[in-house]
Scaffold this motif. Structure first.
Motif, PDB file in Angstrom:
ATOM      1  N   VAL A  49       3.482  -0.794  -5.190  1.00 42.26           N
ATOM      2  CA  VAL A  49       2.833  -0.509  -3.914  1.00 42.26           C
ATOM      3  C   VAL A  49       1.360  -0.892  -4.055  1.00 42.26           C
ATOM      4  O   VAL A  49       0.711  -0.559  -5.045  1.00 42.26           O
ATOM      5  CB  VAL A  49       2.988   0.982  -3.534  1.00 42.26           C
ATOM      6  N   GLY A  50       0.839  -1.610  -3.088  1.00 43.67           N
ATOM      7  CA  GLY A  50      -0.537  -2.090  -3.121  1.00 43.67           C
ATOM      8  C   GLY A  50      -0.625  -3.569  -3.441  1.00 43.67           C
ATOM      9  O   GLY A  50      -1.626  -4.217  -3.125  1.00 43.67           O
ATOM     10  N   ASP A  51       0.415  -4.126  -4.077  1.00 48.25           N
ATOM     11  CA  ASP A  51       0.447  -5.566  -4.334  1.00 48.25           C
ATOM     12  C   ASP A  51       0.720  -6.313  -3.034  1.00 48.25           C
ATOM     13  O   ASP A  51       1.098  -5.711  -2.021  1.00 48.25           O
ATOM     14  CB  ASP A  51       1.542  -5.910  -5.351  1.00 48.25           C
ATOM     15  N   PRO A  91       1.709  -7.271   2.664  1.00 48.88           N
ATOM     16  CA  PRO A  91       1.304  -6.170   1.784  1.00 48.88           C
ATOM     17  C   PRO A  91       2.520  -5.297   1.463  1.00 48.88           C
ATOM     18  O   PRO A  91       3.311  -4.983   2.345  1.00 48.88           O
ATOM     19  CB  PRO A  91       0.285  -5.388   2.607  1.00 48.88           C
ATOM     20  N   LEU A  92       2.675  -4.949   0.207  1.00 55.04           N
ATOM     21  CA  LEU A  92       3.770  -4.068  -0.209  1.00 55.04           C
ATOM     22  C   LEU A  92       3.261  -2.632  -0.116  1.00 55.04           C
ATOM     23  O   LEU A  92       2.566  -2.157  -1.005  1.00 55.04           O
ATOM     24  CB  LEU A  92       4.225  -4.429  -1.623  1.00 55.04           C
ATOM     25  N   THR A  93       3.600  -1.963   0.974  1.00 57.18           N
ATOM     26  CA  THR A  93       3.043  -0.642   1.263  1.00 57.18           C
ATOM     27  C   THR A  93       4.014   0.502   0.991  1.00 57.18           C
ATOM     28  O   THR A  93       3.592   1.659   0.995  1.00 57.18           O
ATOM     29  CB  THR A  93       2.587  -0.562   2.727  1.00 57.18           C
ATOM     30  N   THR A  94       5.291   0.186   0.781  1.00 52.51           N
ATOM     31  CA  THR A  94       6.281   1.237   0.543  1.00 52.51           C
ATOM     32  C   THR A  94       7.150   0.892  -0.655  1.00 52.51           C
ATOM     33  O   THR A  94       7.481  -0.274  -0.876  1.00 52.51           O
ATOM     34  CB  THR A  94       7.195   1.443   1.774  1.00 52.51           C
ATOM     35  N   ILE A 116      13.420  -7.966  -3.515  1.00 52.62           N
ATOM     36  CA  ILE A 116      12.587  -7.416  -4.590  1.00 52.62           C
ATOM     37  C   ILE A 116      12.658  -5.897  -4.560  1.00 52.62           C
ATOM     38  O   ILE A 116      13.021  -5.301  -3.544  1.00 52.62           O
ATOM     39  CB  ILE A 116      11.107  -7.867  -4.489  1.00 52.62           C
ATOM     40  N   ILE A 117      12.296  -5.288  -5.680  1.00 48.73           N
ATOM     41  CA  ILE A 117      12.171  -3.838  -5.761  1.00 48.73           C
ATOM     42  C   ILE A 117      10.695  -3.533  -5.991  1.00 48.73           C
ATOM     43  O   ILE A 117      10.065  -4.095  -6.881  1.00 48.73           O
ATOM     44  CB  ILE A 117      13.024  -3.256  -6.900  1.00 48.73           C
ATOM     45  N   VAL A 118      10.152  -2.650  -5.161  1.00 53.44           N
ATOM     46  CA  VAL A 118       8.748  -2.262  -5.250  1.00 53.44           C
ATOM     47  C   VAL A 118       8.688  -0.842  -5.807  1.00 53.44           C
ATOM     48  O   VAL A 118       9.362   0.054  -5.316  1.00 53.44           O
ATOM     49  CB  VAL A 118       8.064  -2.325  -3.864  1.00 53.44           C
ATOM     50  N   SER A 125       9.605   5.617  -9.926  1.00 53.88           N
ATOM     51  CA  SER A 125      10.572   4.715  -9.317  1.00 53.88           C
ATOM     52  C   SER A 125      10.641   4.952  -7.821  1.00 53.88           C
ATOM     53  O   SER A 125      10.349   6.039  -7.343  1.00 53.88           O
ATOM     54  CB  SER A 125      11.946   4.930  -9.939  1.00 53.88           C
ATOM     55  N   PRO A 126      11.042   3.916  -7.053  1.00 50.05           N
ATOM     56  CA  PRO A 126      11.181   4.088  -5.616  1.00 50.05           C
ATOM     57  C   PRO A 126      12.276   5.095  -5.292  1.00 50.05           C
ATOM     58  O   PRO A 126      13.276   5.160  -6.001  1.00 50.05           O
ATOM     59  CB  PRO A 126      11.574   2.691  -5.122  1.00 50.05           C
ATOM     60  N   PRO A 127      12.104   5.871  -4.233  1.00 49.50           N
ATOM     61  CA  PRO A 127      13.135   6.856  -3.881  1.00 49.50           C
ATOM     62  C   PRO A 127      14.430   6.178  -3.468  1.00 49.50           C
ATOM     63  O   PRO A 127      14.413   5.159  -2.799  1.00 49.50           O
ATOM     64  CB  PRO A 127      12.505   7.617  -2.709  1.00 49.50           C
ATOM     65  N   GLY A 128      15.561   6.742  -3.917  1.00 55.00           N
ATOM     66  CA  GLY A 128      16.871   6.241  -3.513  1.00 55.00           C
ATOM     67  C   GLY A 128      17.234   4.899  -4.113  1.00 55.00           C
ATOM     68  O   GLY A 128      18.145   4.247  -3.635  1.00 55.00           O
ATOM     69  N   THR A 129      16.546   4.462  -5.144  1.00 58.28           N
ATOM     70  CA  THR A 129      16.821   3.160  -5.729  1.00 58.28           C
ATOM     71  C   THR A 129      17.257   3.328  -7.171  1.00 58.28           C
ATOM     72  O   THR A 129      16.679   4.120  -7.903  1.00 58.28           O
ATOM     73  CB  THR A 129      15.552   2.278  -5.693  1.00 58.28           C
TER      74      THR A 129
END
Length: 183
Positions: A49-51, A91-94, A116-118, A125-129
């Motif tokens: 997130v932020g990239d 922007p990767l915000t989530t 992709i996975i953010v 880790s991302p929720p639910g992933t």
């Protein structure tokens, strides 16, 4: 005294380097286009997130962020926006999975699509992933009936953050811990 100053300087640099958002040019010099090996391009990259994803493409191609079903079907039904300017920064915000396709007829089916996975950060880790073990050692929970994505090249299960096409590994954190223990 010199050792303490060195350790503090190393910790400071490690903290700064972990806070820098990165710009990833999709496909590197080949850009977003037909015939670009996007699975190889994304291998080993740890998107946070932020990239930002930078899409460079010739006029005549498009870019749409879609949901998983539309990604699989190569349709832009879930897309809020379709871009066609030739240069788009996303922007990767989530955290979580993100899906991108070209909406030009048959381009997505020909491989012009990216999943992709953010990550929220290098230690979560991302929720639910379903994810491999992230840097820092925390472990993601795997929901029933899901599988883990393929680990990055080289057998490591730790994603790498890439800056200017040069991988930066979590090894520096181990080196810092070792230096700290030597004090």
């Amino acid at each position: 005294m010199v050792t303490c100053i060195f350790v503090v300087a190393c910790l400071f640099l490690a903290t700064i380097s972990s806070c820098v958002a990165l710009d990833y040019t999709v496909g590197d010099s080949d850009g977003w286009g037909l015939g670009v090996d996007l699975p190889t391009w994304k291998a080993g990259k740890g998107f946070l997130v932020g990239d930002n994803l930078v899409f460079k493409y010739v006029l005549g191609h498009t870019l749409a962020e879609v949901n998983a079903d539309d990604y699989t079907l190569c349709t832009a039904g879930s897309s809020n926006s379709t871009y066609n300017s030739g240069y788009t920064v996303i922007p990767l915000t989530t955290p979580g999975e993100h899906f991108f396709i070209c909406t030009v007829t048959n381009h997505c089916a020909a491989g012009m699509k990216l999943r992709i996975i953010v990550w929220e950060s290098a230690t979560t880790s991302p929720p639910g992933t379903s994810l491999p073990t992230p840097p820092g050692g925390s472990t993601a929970t795997t929901p029933p009936g899901t599988s883990l994505p393929t680990p990055p090249a080289g057998g490591s299960t730790v994603p790498q953050i890439v800056y200017s096409d040069a991988p930066v590994t979590p090894l520096s954190y181990g080196v810092l811990a070792l230096l700290f223990l030597l004090l």
